[in-house]
Every structure is written in C-alpha cells, then in structure tokens.
Design a protein around this motif. Structure first.
Motif, PDB file in Angstrom:
ATOM      1  N   UNK A  62       1.477  -1.394  -0.108  1.00 36.18           N
ATOM      2  CA  UNK A  62      -0.247  -0.277   0.033  1.00 36.18           C
ATOM      3  C   UNK A  62       0.234   1.536   0.283  1.00 36.18           C
ATOM      4  N   UNK A  63       0.554   2.403  -0.078  1.00 31.32           N
ATOM      5  CA  UNK A  63       0.763   3.785   0.079  1.00 31.32           C
ATOM      6  C   UNK A  63      -0.531   5.009   0.497  1.00 31.32           C
ATOM      7  N   UNK A  64       0.727   5.674   0.821  1.00 39.68           N
ATOM      8  CA  UNK A  64      -0.355   7.043   0.996  1.00 39.68           C
ATOM      9  C   UNK A  64       0.118   8.217   1.102  1.00 39.68           C
ATOM     10  N   UNK A  65       0.050   9.082   0.107  1.00 40.50           N
ATOM     11  CA  UNK A  65       0.100  10.244  -0.339  1.00 40.50           C
ATOM     12  C   UNK A  65      -0.241  11.384   0.290  1.00 40.50           C
ATOM     13  N   UNK A  66       0.503  12.191   0.883  1.00 41.53           N
ATOM     14  CA  UNK A  66       0.173  13.317   1.784  1.00 41.53           C
ATOM     15  C   UNK A  66       0.223  14.549   1.333  1.00 41.53           C
ATOM     16  N   UNK A  67       0.091  15.359   0.997  1.00 41.03           N
ATOM     17  CA  UNK A  67       0.913  16.441   0.372  1.00 41.03           C
ATOM     18  C   UNK A  67       0.194  18.271   0.639  1.00 41.03           C
ATOM     19  N   UNK A  68       0.702  19.172   1.127  1.00 42.95           N
ATOM     20  CA  UNK A  68       0.427  20.698   1.381  1.00 42.95           C
ATOM     21  C   UNK A  68       1.787  21.157   0.585  1.00 42.95           C
ATOM     22  N   UNK A  69       1.002  22.086  -0.278  1.00 42.15           N
ATOM     23  CA  UNK A  69       0.934  22.854  -1.005  1.00 42.15           C
ATOM     24  C   UNK A  69       1.706  24.074  -0.659  1.00 42.15           C
ATOM     25  N   UNK A  70       0.907  24.414   0.149  1.00 41.45           N
ATOM     26  CA  UNK A  70       1.442  25.866   0.969  1.00 41.45           C
ATOM     27  C   UNK A  70       2.793  25.425   1.308  1.00 41.45           C
ATOM     28  N   UNK A  71       2.957  24.883   2.212  1.00 41.77           N
ATOM     29  CA  UNK A  71       4.735  25.118   3.215  1.00 41.77           C
ATOM     30  C   UNK A  71       5.493  23.882   1.489  1.00 41.77           C
ATOM     31  N   UNK A  72       4.747  23.604   0.356  1.00 41.38           N
ATOM     32  CA  UNK A  72       5.881  23.007  -0.569  1.00 41.38           C
ATOM     33  C   UNK A  72       5.954  21.516   0.519  1.00 41.38           C
ATOM     34  N   UNK A  73       5.860  20.307   0.697  1.00 42.26           N
ATOM     35  CA  UNK A  73       5.761  19.627   1.136  1.00 42.26           C
ATOM     36  C   UNK A  73       5.158  18.274   0.583  1.00 42.26           C
ATOM     37  N   UNK A  74       5.815  17.121   0.267  1.00 45.33           N
ATOM     38  CA  UNK A  74       4.842  15.939  -0.535  1.00 45.33           C
ATOM     39  C   UNK A  74       5.753  14.773   0.842  1.00 45.33           C
ATOM     40  N   UNK A  75       5.150  14.293   1.841  1.00 47.24           N
ATOM     41  CA  UNK A  75       5.366  13.413   2.072  1.00 47.24           C
ATOM     42  C   UNK A  75       4.793  11.937   1.701  1.00 47.24           C
ATOM     43  N   UNK A  76       5.414  10.339   1.172  1.00 50.05           N
ATOM     44  CA  UNK A  76       4.755   9.892   0.616  1.00 50.05           C
ATOM     45  C   UNK A  76       5.639   8.606   1.579  1.00 50.05           C
ATOM     46  N   UNK A  77       4.740   7.200   2.287  1.00 46.34           N
ATOM     47  CA  UNK A  77       4.830   6.411   2.694  1.00 46.34           C
ATOM     48  C   UNK A  77       4.377   5.318   1.985  1.00 46.34           C
ATOM     49  N   UNK A  78       5.143   4.225   1.882  1.00 43.89           N
ATOM     50  CA  UNK A  78       5.188   3.391   1.604  1.00 43.89           C
ATOM     51  C   UNK A  78       5.943   1.644   2.311  1.00 43.89           C
ATOM     52  N   UNK A  79       4.654   1.089   1.386  1.00 43.69           N
ATOM     53  CA  UNK A  79       4.545  -0.779   3.337  1.00 43.69           C
ATOM     54  C   UNK A  79       4.192  -1.495   2.028  1.00 43.69           C
ATOM     55  N   UNK A  80       5.363  -2.609   2.262  1.00 39.95           N
ATOM     56  CA  UNK A  80       5.207  -3.639   2.544  1.00 39.95           C
ATOM     57  C   UNK A  80       5.758  -4.242   0.949  1.00 39.95           C
TER      58      UNK A  80
ATOM     59  N   UNK B 234      -0.375   8.294  -8.983  1.00 41.10           N
ATOM     60  CA  UNK B 234      -1.612   8.966  -8.130  1.00 41.10           C
ATOM     61  C   UNK B 234      -0.615   9.976  -7.737  1.00 41.10           C
ATOM     62  N   UNK B 235       0.832   9.427  -7.630  1.00 35.33           N
ATOM     63  CA  UNK B 235       2.249  10.844  -7.451  1.00 35.33           C
ATOM     64  C   UNK B 235       2.135  11.762  -8.234  1.00 35.33           C
ATOM     65  N   UNK B 236       1.836  11.629  -9.860  1.00 27.15           N
ATOM     66  CA  UNK B 236       2.219  11.907 -10.640  1.00 27.15           C
ATOM     67  C   UNK B 236       0.750  13.535 -10.739  1.00 27.15           C
ATOM     68  N   UNK B 237      -0.295  12.905 -10.283  1.00 27.28           N
ATOM     69  CA  UNK B 237      -1.661  13.770 -10.325  1.00 27.28           C
ATOM     70  C   UNK B 237      -1.428  14.611  -8.664  1.00 27.28           C
ATOM     71  N   UNK B 238      -1.231  14.174  -7.802  1.00 25.37           N
ATOM     72  CA  UNK B 238      -1.207  15.266  -6.567  1.00 25.37           C
ATOM     73  C   UNK B 238       0.398  16.041  -7.375  1.00 25.37           C
TER      74      UNK B 238
ATOM     75  N   UNK C 204      -1.429  19.063  -9.164  1.00 24.05           N
ATOM     76  CA  UNK C 204      -2.644  19.841  -8.390  1.00 24.05           C
ATOM     77  C   UNK C 204      -2.327  20.397  -7.153  1.00 24.05           C
ATOM     78  N   UNK C 205      -0.284  20.296  -6.961  1.00 27.99           N
ATOM     79  CA  UNK C 205       0.655  21.231  -6.197  1.00 27.99           C
ATOM     80  C   UNK C 205       0.742  21.975  -7.621  1.00 27.99           C
ATOM     81  N   UNK C 206       0.721  21.881  -8.167  1.00 34.10           N
ATOM     82  CA  UNK C 206       1.668  22.705  -9.077  1.00 34.10           C
ATOM     83  C   UNK C 206       0.605  23.726  -9.762  1.00 34.10           C
ATOM     84  N   UNK C 207      -0.541  23.330  -9.895  1.00 39.48           N
ATOM     85  CA  UNK C 207      -1.622  24.374 -10.618  1.00 39.48           C
ATOM     86  C   UNK C 207      -2.144  25.644  -9.308  1.00 39.48           C
ATOM     87  N   UNK C 208      -1.986  24.733  -8.820  1.00 34.31           N
ATOM     88  CA  UNK C 208      -1.776  25.025  -7.248  1.00 34.31           C
ATOM     89  C   UNK C 208      -1.250  26.867  -6.668  1.00 34.31           C
ATOM     90  N   UNK C 209       0.398  26.780  -7.177  1.00 36.96           N
ATOM     91  CA  UNK C 209       0.958  27.703  -7.377  1.00 36.96           C
ATOM     92  C   UNK C 209       2.120  27.190  -7.249  1.00 36.96           C
TER      93      UNK C 209
END
Length: 124
Positions: free
Chosen positions: A5-23, A36-40, A43-48
């Motif tokens: 599995x994986x989790x993607x946590x993005x914070x565009x204002x802080x320009x921070x991306x956390x990717x957690x990979x499991x298994x 999903x990373x590319x889509x994220x 979204x972050x780039x279109x958000x500034x």
C-alpha cells in the motif's frame, strides 16, 4: 510483510510531500503509485507550487526490497527533473538502504528518523 500500500500526504502551501510505502510491491501497485503521485504533483503545481521547490519525504521503512521494475520507477520519481528541491528518505535494513542509495543523487539524503528528515528538508 504487510499488504502492499501507499499513502500520499501533500501540503502545497508548505511545498511538502510525504510518500509512505508499505509491503512488497509489484509492477501493478508501482504503476498505481506513480499515477497518483503525478496527479498529486499536477494539483500542487496548478495550486501555485513552483517547480523545483518541493520538499519530499519518502518513508520506506515498512517496505520490502524492490524488484528492478519497481526500482526503475522510483528512480524516475527521484530524477533531477522532478519538482523536488530535496528528498529525504527513510529506509530500514542494510540491503534496503543499499538499494535506496543507488537511486539517490545530490538532492537526496538517507535518514533513520522522521524528525531528522524533516529538520533537513526544512533547513534553509
């Protein structure tokens, strides 16, 4: 080993991306993750967020050693053309750490704890 599995946590204002990979991953979950990373990122780039300013935390402590096809995809994510200014990587186990080191460039650093990784990412 845990279910892949994986989790993607993005914070565009802080320009921070956390990717957690499991298994243990195969090509199918790797492709899903990459999409999903590319889509994220789009979204972050279109958000500034400016290209080349992202701080990325890649947590692979609960992830197994990866097959070559998966390693190739990670290399793409860590490539110099990625939007990341810095990439902090968390990995466990000697073999896994060696595998990760082969993918790293001068924007990347390997850490033992998330606290150390975040301090390095945000040290300007």
């Amino acid at each position: 080993m845990a279910e892949p599995s994986f989790a993607i946590d993005a914070d565009a204002r802080a320009q921070f991306l956390k990717l957690t990979l499991v298994g243990d991953w195969d090509a199918a979950i790797t492709a899903r993750f990459a999409a999903e990373v590319m889509a994220t990122l789009r979204g972050m780039m279109s958000g500034g967020m400016a290209h080349g300013q992202l701080r990325t935390l890649l947590d692979m402590r609960r992830k197994g050693v990866v097959p070559q096809v998966v390693a190739n995809e990670f290399a793409r994510i860590l490539h110099k053309d990625s939007p990341s200014r810095r990439v902090a990587i968390l990995a466990s186990g000697a073999l896994h750490r060696l595998q990760v080191k082969r993918l790293m460039d001068d924007r990347c650093a390997l850490f033992d704890t998330e606290e150390e990784a975040r301090a390095w990412l945000f040290a300007d």
